[in-house]
Design a protein around this motif. Structure first.
Motif, mmCIF file in Angstrom:
data_model
loop_
_atom_site.group_PDB
_atom_site.id
_atom_site.type_symbol
_atom_site.label_atom_id
_atom_site.label_comp_id
_atom_site.label_asym_id
_atom_site.label_seq_id
_atom_site.Cartn_x
_atom_site.Cartn_y
_atom_site.Cartn_z
ATOM 1 N N ILE A 36 0.840 -1.290 0.007
ATOM 2 C CA ILE A 36 0.031 0.079 -0.014
ATOM 3 C C ILE A 36 0.894 1.322 0.011
ATOM 4 O O ILE A 36 0.797 2.151 -0.738
ATOM 5 C CB ILE A 36 -0.960 0.012 1.203
ATOM 6 C CG1 ILE A 36 -2.110 -1.030 0.832
ATOM 7 C CG2 ILE A 36 -1.695 1.246 1.557
ATOM 8 C CD1 ILE A 36 -2.960 -1.510 2.017
ATOM 9 N N ALA A 37 1.896 1.305 1.063
ATOM 10 C CA ALA A 37 2.891 2.469 0.863
ATOM 11 C C ALA A 37 3.570 2.680 -0.654
ATOM 12 O O ALA A 37 4.023 3.750 -0.941
ATOM 13 C CB ALA A 37 4.007 2.286 1.833
ATOM 14 N N ALA A 38 3.716 1.547 -1.324
ATOM 15 C CA ALA A 38 4.346 1.488 -2.549
ATOM 16 C C ALA A 38 3.301 2.017 -3.527
ATOM 17 O O ALA A 38 3.952 2.359 -4.795
ATOM 18 C CB ALA A 38 5.034 0.320 -2.855
ATOM 19 N N GLY A 39 2.145 2.179 -3.447
ATOM 20 C CA GLY A 39 1.142 3.041 -4.136
ATOM 21 C C GLY A 39 0.466 1.736 -4.872
ATOM 22 O O GLY A 39 -0.237 2.367 -5.972
ATOM 23 N N VAL A 40 0.370 0.581 -4.602
ATOM 24 C CA VAL A 40 -0.395 -0.272 -5.237
ATOM 25 C C VAL A 40 -1.814 0.142 -5.204
ATOM 26 O O VAL A 40 -2.416 -0.161 -4.167
ATOM 27 C CB VAL A 40 -0.008 -1.905 -4.693
ATOM 28 C CG1 VAL A 40 -1.083 -2.786 -5.243
ATOM 29 C CG2 VAL A 40 1.314 -2.361 -5.003
ATOM 30 N N PRO A 41 -2.758 0.006 -6.309
ATOM 31 C CA PRO A 41 -3.854 0.432 -6.155
ATOM 32 C C PRO A 41 -4.926 -0.820 -6.255
ATOM 33 O O PRO A 41 -6.083 -0.307 -6.016
ATOM 34 C CB PRO A 41 -4.255 1.173 -7.508
ATOM 35 C CG PRO A 41 -3.354 0.508 -8.235
ATOM 36 C CD PRO A 41 -2.068 0.131 -7.636
ATOM 37 N N GLY A 42 -4.528 -1.814 -6.132
ATOM 38 C CA GLY A 42 -5.328 -3.188 -6.359
ATOM 39 C C GLY A 42 -4.715 -4.205 -5.847
ATOM 40 O O GLY A 42 -3.498 -4.722 -6.495
ATOM 41 N N PHE A 43 -5.215 -5.336 -5.327
ATOM 42 C CA PHE A 43 -4.659 -6.355 -4.702
ATOM 43 C C PHE A 43 -5.715 -7.662 -5.430
ATOM 44 O O PHE A 43 -6.863 -7.582 -4.914
ATOM 45 C CB PHE A 43 -4.655 -6.431 -3.401
ATOM 46 C CG PHE A 43 -3.690 -5.719 -2.780
ATOM 47 C CD1 PHE A 43 -2.384 -6.184 -2.471
ATOM 48 C CD2 PHE A 43 -4.134 -4.257 -2.436
ATOM 49 C CE1 PHE A 43 -1.526 -5.113 -1.871
ATOM 50 C CE2 PHE A 43 -2.989 -3.440 -1.938
ATOM 51 C CZ PHE A 43 -1.530 -3.853 -1.663
ATOM 52 N N VAL A 44 -5.138 -8.672 -5.486
ATOM 53 C CA VAL A 44 -5.857 -9.996 -5.573
ATOM 54 C C VAL A 44 -5.404 -10.964 -4.379
ATOM 55 O O VAL A 44 -4.219 -11.221 -4.307
ATOM 56 C CB VAL A 44 -5.519 -10.840 -6.938
ATOM 57 C CG1 VAL A 44 -6.394 -12.055 -6.924
ATOM 58 C CG2 VAL A 44 -5.746 -9.847 -8.000
ATOM 59 N N LEU A 45 -6.205 -11.151 -3.687
ATOM 60 C CA LEU A 45 -5.927 -12.145 -2.222
ATOM 61 C C LEU A 45 -6.370 -13.491 -2.897
ATOM 62 O O LEU A 45 -7.446 -13.776 -3.386
ATOM 63 C CB LEU A 45 -7.058 -11.481 -1.444
ATOM 64 C CG LEU A 45 -6.769 -10.238 -0.805
ATOM 65 C CD1 LEU A 45 -7.712 -9.817 0.343
ATOM 66 C CD2 LEU A 45 -5.437 -9.906 -0.215
ATOM 67 N N SER A 46 -5.591 -14.387 -2.225
ATOM 68 C CA SER A 46 -5.690 -15.820 -2.426
ATOM 69 C C SER A 46 -5.535 -16.066 -3.976
ATOM 70 O O SER A 46 -5.969 -16.729 -4.693
ATOM 71 C CB SER A 46 -7.098 -16.472 -2.004
ATOM 72 O OG SER A 46 -6.969 -17.966 -1.824
ATOM 73 N N SER A 47 -4.479 -15.266 -4.556
ATOM 74 C CA SER A 47 -4.053 -15.320 -5.817
ATOM 75 C C SER A 47 -3.238 -16.587 -6.189
ATOM 76 O O SER A 47 -2.773 -17.309 -5.354
ATOM 77 C CB SER A 47 -3.314 -14.320 -6.308
ATOM 78 O OG SER A 47 -1.998 -14.338 -5.373
ATOM 79 N N GLY A 48 -3.144 -16.898 -7.659
ATOM 80 C CA GLY A 48 -2.229 -17.968 -7.967
ATOM 81 C C GLY A 48 -0.844 -18.000 -7.310
ATOM 82 O O GLY A 48 -0.279 -18.921 -7.011
#
Length: 296
Positions: A36-48
């Motif tokens: 989040i601090a790096a600026g990531v705007p979206g996450f996929v949780l339990s991703s491949g």
């Protein structure tokens, strides 16, 4: 496409594991906060990349609930809801919705699943009962089913079916999907700049785990149409992104993230950590990314 819900970078985030192979929930908050601090705007949780296939249903549900609570609306949350039985997909999707997720990513039926287009359509139509926007997942080399442009057009008629993440690694096949005029997401690390230039609407990117700041900057350069800037950033990213695509993908992402300061432990069984020889090759491919991520 105006209003596309998953533009730009969506990080297929690694799952932190402890030395015994259990999910390190005590490190999850710190892990997500770094991105989040790096600026990531979206996450996929339990991703491949986060080893979805090797998490129990309970582990995945707990990971999603805790991860979404930590993110707390500061970034988009997509949940991998893939399962062999569509009833499980619906249940996972409803759980994701209860946790505040913005959408789910769902593989076609796999492991000797149907190849008939009508059966695949019926599967996704049933999956839509979970109530969240669905990202279809095109990875024919692993699943045995390809989402063709014609199938994509038919899938797009299903309520809640929003887009397809293409991880085929075939740029020609991906541009065929883009030319349908429907929103399409790139999931093949080595194709990132080419896919965005061709018109991909968003990214689901596992390799971004080890270079989130550089990857956020690259996606933003593409959004602004600053193609020279994107090419400059891609020169640093390309060697490692190409290397991880050639094999040992998850193990390589975990190892590279450790090298750049975003470690999540080792992948759990049945995957083994990279050998010292492969780690040396990977470190060389990372080149200046290690320093760039530290100072950016």
């Amino acid at each position: 496409m105006t209003g596309f819900p998953f533009p730009g970078l969506n990080l297929a985030v690694t799952t932190p594991f402890d030395p015994d192979g259990g999910i390190a929930f005590d490190r999850l908050e710190e892990h997500l906060e770094r991105y989040i601090a790096a600026g990531v705007p979206g996450f996929v949780l339990s991703s491949g990349t986060g080893m979805h296939a090797y998490l129990s249903r309970g582990e995945s549900d707990d990971l999603v609930a805790r991860g979404a609570k930590i993110i707390a609306g500061r970034a988009r949350v997509i949940v991998q809801a893939s399962a062999l039985m569509v009833e499980d997909v619906v249940a996972r999707t409803r759980h994701a919705a209860d946790c505040g997720a913005d959408g789910v990513m769902v593989l076609p039926p796999f492991f000797e699943g149907p190849t008939d287009a009508d059966d695949i359509l019926a599967f996704y139509a049933a999956a839509g009962e979970g109530g969240l926007p669905i990202i279809g997942y095109n990875v024919p080399q692993a699943v045995g089913v390809a989402i063709t442009p014609e199938l994509f057009r038919r899938l797009a008629e299903i309520p809640n079916f929003v887009t397809v993440k293409d991880s085929s690694g075939d740029l020609a096949a991906q541009t065929d999907l883009i030319r349908t005029g429907l929103p399409m997401m790139n999931g093949a690390d080595p194709l990132m700049p080419y896919a965005l230039y061709a018109g991909a609407q968003g990214l689901i990117w596992g390799g971004a785990n080890f270079a989130p700041k550089s990857c956020v900057a690259a996606a933003e350069a593409a959004r602004r149409g600053e193609w020279d800037r994107l090419r400059e950033l891609w020169r640093a990213l390309e060697p490692a992104m190409n290397l991880i695509w050639q094999g040992d993908y998850v193990q390589s992402v975990y190892a590279a993230a450790e090298m750049t300061g975003y470690g999540a432990g080792q992948p759990r069984r049945p995957l083994s950590p990279l050998s010292s020889e492969k780690r040396a090759v990977l470190r060389a491919a990372l080149g200046g990314l290690i320093e760039a991520e530290a100072r950016a």
